[in-house]
Design an enzyme around this catalytic site. Sequence first.
Site, PDB file in Angstrom:
ATOM      1  N   ALA A   1      40.302  34.351  39.058  1.00  0.00           N
ATOM      2  CA  ALA A   1      39.849  32.923  39.020  1.00  0.00           C
ATOM      3  C   ALA A   1      39.422  32.425  40.517  1.00  0.00           C
ATOM      4  CB  ALA A   1      41.140  32.232  38.687  1.00  0.00           C
TER       5      ALA A   1
ATOM      6  N   SER B   1      26.313  42.186  34.888  1.00  0.00           N
ATOM      7  CA  SER B   1      27.598  41.258  34.859  1.00  0.00           C
ATOM      8  C   SER B   1      27.176  40.150  34.022  1.00  0.00           C
ATOM      9  CB  SER B   1      27.758  40.695  36.477  1.00  0.00           C
ATOM     10  OG  SER B   1      29.007  40.274  36.547  1.00  0.00           O
ATOM     11  N   LEU B   2      28.295  39.212  33.845  1.00  0.00           N
ATOM     12  CA  LEU B   2      28.070  37.973  33.246  1.00  0.00           C
ATOM     13  C   LEU B   2      28.097  36.640  34.038  1.00  0.00           C
ATOM     14  CD1 LEU B   2      30.737  38.974  30.538  1.00  0.00           C
ATOM     15  CD2 LEU B   2      28.255  38.641  30.230  1.00  0.00           C
TER      16      LEU B   2
ATOM     17  N   GLU C   1      34.767  36.496  21.874  1.00  0.00           N
ATOM     18  CA  GLU C   1      35.685  37.524  22.126  1.00  0.00           C
ATOM     19  C   GLU C   1      36.558  37.235  23.576  1.00  0.00           C
ATOM     20  OE1 GLU C   1      32.460  39.991  22.199  1.00  0.00           O
ATOM     21  OE2 GLU C   1      33.325  41.470  23.435  1.00  0.00           O
TER      22      GLU C   1
ATOM     23  N   LYS D   1      37.596  37.966  27.320  1.00  0.00           N
ATOM     24  CA  LYS D   1      37.251  38.750  28.229  1.00  0.00           C
ATOM     25  C   LYS D   1      38.442  39.464  28.959  1.00  0.00           C
ATOM     26  CE  LYS D   1      34.317  38.209  32.475  1.00  0.00           C
ATOM     27  NZ  LYS D   1      35.227  38.794  33.546  1.00  0.00           N
TER      28      LYS D   1
ATOM     29  N   ASP E   1      40.689  41.790  31.187  1.00  0.00           N
ATOM     30  CA  ASP E   1      40.753  41.989  32.336  1.00  0.00           C
ATOM     31  C   ASP E   1      41.166  43.527  32.962  1.00  0.00           C
ATOM     32  OD1 ASP E   1      40.507  41.157  34.960  1.00  0.00           O
ATOM     33  OD2 ASP E   1      42.575  39.923  35.122  1.00  0.00           O
TER      34      ASP E   1
ATOM     35  N   ARG F   1      31.160  51.261  36.287  1.00  0.00           N
ATOM     36  CA  ARG F   1      30.020  50.513  36.726  1.00  0.00           C
ATOM     37  C   ARG F   1      29.614  50.649  37.945  1.00  0.00           C
ATOM     38  NH1 ARG F   1      30.235  44.067  36.156  1.00  0.00           N
ATOM     39  NH2 ARG F   1      31.613  44.161  37.887  1.00  0.00           N
TER      40      ARG F   1
ATOM     41  N   GLU G   1      35.729  47.954  28.198  1.00  0.00           N
ATOM     42  CA  GLU G   1      36.865  47.908  29.417  1.00  0.00           C
ATOM     43  C   GLU G   1      37.802  48.856  29.126  1.00  0.00           C
ATOM     44  OE1 GLU G   1      35.220  45.478  30.933  1.00  0.00           O
ATOM     45  OE2 GLU G   1      36.874  44.825  32.386  1.00  0.00           O
TER      46      GLU G   1
ATOM     47  N   TYR H   1      32.734  46.828  23.697  1.00  0.00           N
ATOM     48  CA  TYR H   1      32.052  45.638  23.268  1.00  0.00           C
ATOM     49  C   TYR H   1      30.518  45.323  23.656  1.00  0.00           C
ATOM     50  CZ  TYR H   1      33.040  45.291  28.489  1.00  0.00           C
ATOM     51  OH  TYR H   1      33.581  45.262  29.666  1.00  0.00           O
TER      52      TYR H   1
ATOM     53  N   LYS I   1      35.681  31.016  31.824  1.00  0.00           N
ATOM     54  CA  LYS I   1      36.895  31.404  32.344  1.00  0.00           C
ATOM     55  C   LYS I   1      37.978  30.655  32.106  1.00  0.00           C
ATOM     56  CE  LYS I   1      36.630  34.804  34.620  1.00  0.00           C
ATOM     57  NZ  LYS I   1      35.986  35.744  35.804  1.00  0.00           N
TER      58      LYS I   1
ATOM     59  N   CYS J   1      33.920  33.074  71.399  1.00  0.00           N
ATOM     60  CA  CYS J   1      33.938  33.992  70.121  1.00  0.00           C
ATOM     61  C   CYS J   1      34.817  35.162  70.212  1.00  0.00           C
ATOM     62  CB  CYS J   1      32.518  34.511  70.122  1.00  0.00           C
ATOM     63  SG  CYS J   1      32.529  36.065  68.980  1.00  0.00           S
TER      64      CYS J   1
ATOM     65  N   CYS K   1      33.053  38.615  70.978  1.00  0.00           N
ATOM     66  CA  CYS K   1      32.239  39.249  72.188  1.00  0.00           C
ATOM     67  C   CYS K   1      32.470  38.394  73.385  1.00  0.00           C
ATOM     68  CB  CYS K   1      30.548  39.193  71.786  1.00  0.00           C
ATOM     69  SG  CYS K   1      30.015  37.747  71.782  1.00  0.00           S
TER      70      CYS K   1
ATOM     71  N   CYS L   1      28.696  31.783  67.335  1.00  0.00           N
ATOM     72  CA  CYS L   1      28.827  32.402  68.520  1.00  0.00           C
ATOM     73  C   CYS L   1      27.413  32.436  69.160  1.00  0.00           C
ATOM     74  CB  CYS L   1      29.197  33.837  68.229  1.00  0.00           C
ATOM     75  SG  CYS L   1      29.084  35.113  69.451  1.00  0.00           S
TER      76      CYS L   1
ATOM     77  N   CYS M   1      26.470  40.509  70.376  1.00  0.00           N
ATOM     78  CA  CYS M   1      27.861  40.418  69.790  1.00  0.00           C
ATOM     79  C   CYS M   1      28.152  41.315  68.698  1.00  0.00           C
ATOM     80  CB  CYS M   1      27.858  38.682  69.077  1.00  0.00           C
ATOM     81  SG  CYS M   1      29.497  38.679  68.298  1.00  0.00           S
TER      82      CYS M   1
HETATM   83  S1  IVH Z   1      29.936  42.145  28.090  1.00  0.00           S
HETATM   84  C1  IVH Z   1      25.578  42.474  30.047  1.00  0.00           C
HETATM   85  N1  IVH Z   1      32.423  41.490  27.052  1.00  0.00           N
HETATM   86  O1  IVH Z   1      33.317  41.228  32.416  1.00  0.00           O
HETATM   87  C2  IVH Z   1      27.111  42.368  30.450  1.00  0.00           C
HETATM   88  N2  IVH Z   1      32.145  42.322  29.167  1.00  0.00           N
HETATM   89  O2  IVH Z   1      31.831  39.734  34.137  1.00  0.00           O
HETATM   90  C3  IVH Z   1      27.899  43.041  29.312  1.00  0.00           C
HETATM   91  N3  IVH Z   1      34.115  42.091  30.445  1.00  0.00           N
HETATM   92  O3  IVH Z   1      31.255  43.912  33.681  1.00  0.00           O
HETATM   93  C4  IVH Z   1      29.376  42.874  29.272  1.00  0.00           C
HETATM   94  N4  IVH Z   1      35.506  41.691  28.650  1.00  0.00           N
HETATM   95  O4  IVH Z   1      33.558  44.465  32.831  1.00  0.00           O
HETATM   96  C5  IVH Z   1      31.527  41.767  28.228  1.00  0.00           C
HETATM   97  N5  IVH Z   1      34.165  41.207  26.076  1.00  0.00           N
HETATM   98  C6  IVH Z   1      33.800  41.553  26.942  1.00  0.00           C
HETATM   99  C7  IVH Z   1      34.127  41.748  28.137  1.00  0.00           C
HETATM  100  C8  IVH Z   1      33.437  41.967  29.434  1.00  0.00           C
HETATM  101  C9  IVH Z   1      35.683  42.069  29.971  1.00  0.00           C
HETATM  102  C10 IVH Z   1      33.970  42.503  31.717  1.00  0.00           C
HETATM  103  C11 IVH Z   1      32.892  43.643  31.946  1.00  0.00           C
HETATM  104  C12 IVH Z   1      31.709  43.054  32.739  1.00  0.00           C
HETATM  105  C13 IVH Z   1      32.327  41.687  33.269  1.00  0.00           C
HETATM  106  C14 IVH Z   1      31.250  40.767  33.380  1.00  0.00           C
END
Ligand code: IVH
Length: 702
Positions: free
Chosen positions: A44, A92-93, A126, A128, A130, A149, A186, A238, A326, A420, A423, A443, A449
């Site tokens: 978070a 990533s998302l 769905e 997310k 962890d 990844r 995941e 997923y 989130k 600094c 340095c 600095c 430096c």
């Molecule tokens: S979809 C193109 N679905 O979150 C991106 N990601 O911040 C496809 N993650 O790298 C990712 N749960 O490791 C997707 N239900 C879910 C997820 C998920 C966890 C993770 C995943 C990704 C990261 C992105």
Amino acid sequence: MRKPVPVEDLTPLEARAEYGRLHAEIAAHDVAYHQKDAPVVSDADYDALRRRYEALEARFPDLADAASLTSRVGAAPSEKFAKVRHAVPMLSLSNLFEESEAEDFVERVRRFLGLGPLLPLAFTAEPKIDGLSCTLRYEGGALVQAATRGDGYEGEDVTANVRMIAEIPKRLAGAGWPAVMEARGEIYMRRSDFAALNARQEAAGDKLFANPRNAAAGSLRQLDPAVTAQRPLHFFAYAWGELSSPAAETQIGMIEAFRAWGLPTNEETVLCEDARGLVAHYRRIAENRARLPYDIDGVVYKVNDLALQQRLGFVSRSPRWAAAHKFPAEQAMTILRGIDIQVGRTGALTPVARLEPVTVGGVVVTNATLHNEDEVRRKDVRVGDTVVVQRAGDVIPQIVQIVADKRPADARPYEFPHICPACGSAAVRELDAKGEADAVRRCTGGLVCPAQAVERLKHFASRNAFDIEGLGDRQIEFFYEKGLVRTPADIFTLEARDAQPGALVKIRNFEGFGETSVRNLFAAIAARRAVALNRFIFALGVRHVGETNARRLARHFETFEALRATARAAQDEASEARAEIKNIEGVGDVVAEAVVDFFAEPHNETALDALLAQVTPVPMERVEASSPVAGKVVVFTGALERMTREEAKAMAERLGAKVAGSVSKKTDLVVAGPGAGSKLAKAEGFGVEVITEDEWFARVGA
Ligand code: IVH
């Protein structure tokens, strides 16, 4: 709780200060998380940092400097495992933090697709998970490779370890799977298994894991798969990478297919019709969060229709068709034990709070940012104070406030150093035109430096720049400290200097460098004597020239000489050369000025000449040389009917074309819809090819 100043209320100076601080923090967290499996902050908190960083870039685009983190995903893979290049990048998302942002997300998607308010648009929602993402490659239904990844483009080969996870099929069940099928998802550990594992670790006197995610990562990234075999790991599919043939038309259809093939999928996945439905599911999951056996940190929304996903495509590091909503930040109280000063790549002095370790949202926090000198003064933070620490998203923890009535009687106001710590040069606060002091103390040691020079060299050799294998951060620090590498050109003269009979100490005699590793390093350096122009430009660390701008400049100028000559000729703001640079699609005034300034600086020119004596930049490879519009300058005009303007631009760029806003002699192709006016006339005047929207689709085969 005091909220941070909204980005809209920051002055450019404050924004710059905060941006530098955030950059250093995020980069450090990326390494801790991705390479060491040992984050110091919660997800978070990390997210909050990242989000603020992106908000700063969005509001003050000229901040995005050479090493902007927004185009990066994760961190480079560790060197323990063989590397695997992903056939389809693992991106990533983007994150949403407020419910209203979920509505914005749906609106953005609708707008991009040009959908009217009445047309339906379904999404999946769905949890997310962890854990850590992993890609599983099946060929002919058999699991042939598994990879982490990594940096999104290249991950670690963890096939042997993944084979130890009982839940992951070695052979797909059922029928109908594509001959090549990459399932992505995941790998995670259940909370109860995590607690039991930590209890065992403790009994054995082994290191404890901070949370289930780190336990999962640490368990997967074991050199000995037998260790992985003893760890209770699980998987949810997923997403997917390469598919030799399509397997479904919708996201939910793909999830069903995964399930039919024996891959575990998440039961909490639902289909929603609009933002209201998404938010309702978000709330439901948030309420049930503690009852789920595994950790989650939000809810992921995805456009259900795969053809629409395809149209939406990606922007920078994340898909337009998905977002992660989130869960909110968490807070805890602890004691401030000390304040350290870190010196960033740009010389900014950042105060960092050293805390009595405290668990915030499941992660042990020992450091928090104090932003800058004014912030320390404003909050009157003193060593010994009890403080409220907050982690929001995956960002660096912040000190929200102090608890005044717990202050020890002898606590003294903190005095910010004027020297600094790296340095010993004076550290000053610049005054702006109005005579106001910059929030950041910097600095003045510039090139002397080590905190700055070393960071610049690391950037130069880094993966997306020169990508010199074996010349990582540690080696750069080492060579710098030994005085062997102080400038980029020194990297390329290292071997010759090492070979000289008079060389004081041979590198191979240093601890940690064997005969072979030195030979490999020299070979890796030699291999970069010819380097793609875009990487070369990016490596220079010109302010505001990140990877994207470097690519734009490289594509436009094709040779370094052309860029350099134009940049030199562009010192006069009214010159044609200046106009040429700033008219490059996506470049603009701020970047053009930074480029001009860079080439106007004599010491940069000296360093460049030294570097060019060693290295030859070569025209960048065409991204999609096979596409019929690759390298072409395309202009869209008039009303488009099958796609929005934004979509057209994204599509053309994906195919390697450059999209320009106006027609010139350099335009190769004009795509004209009904109502096209002056641009069409101009194109005809220049004899530029003009086609209709349908012809465009036919040409690119879409
Ligand atoms: S979809 C193109 N679905 O979150 C991106 N990601 O911040 C496809 N993650 O790298 C990712 N749960 O490791 C997707 N239900 C879910 C997820 C998920 C966890 C993770 C995943 C990704 C990261 C992105």
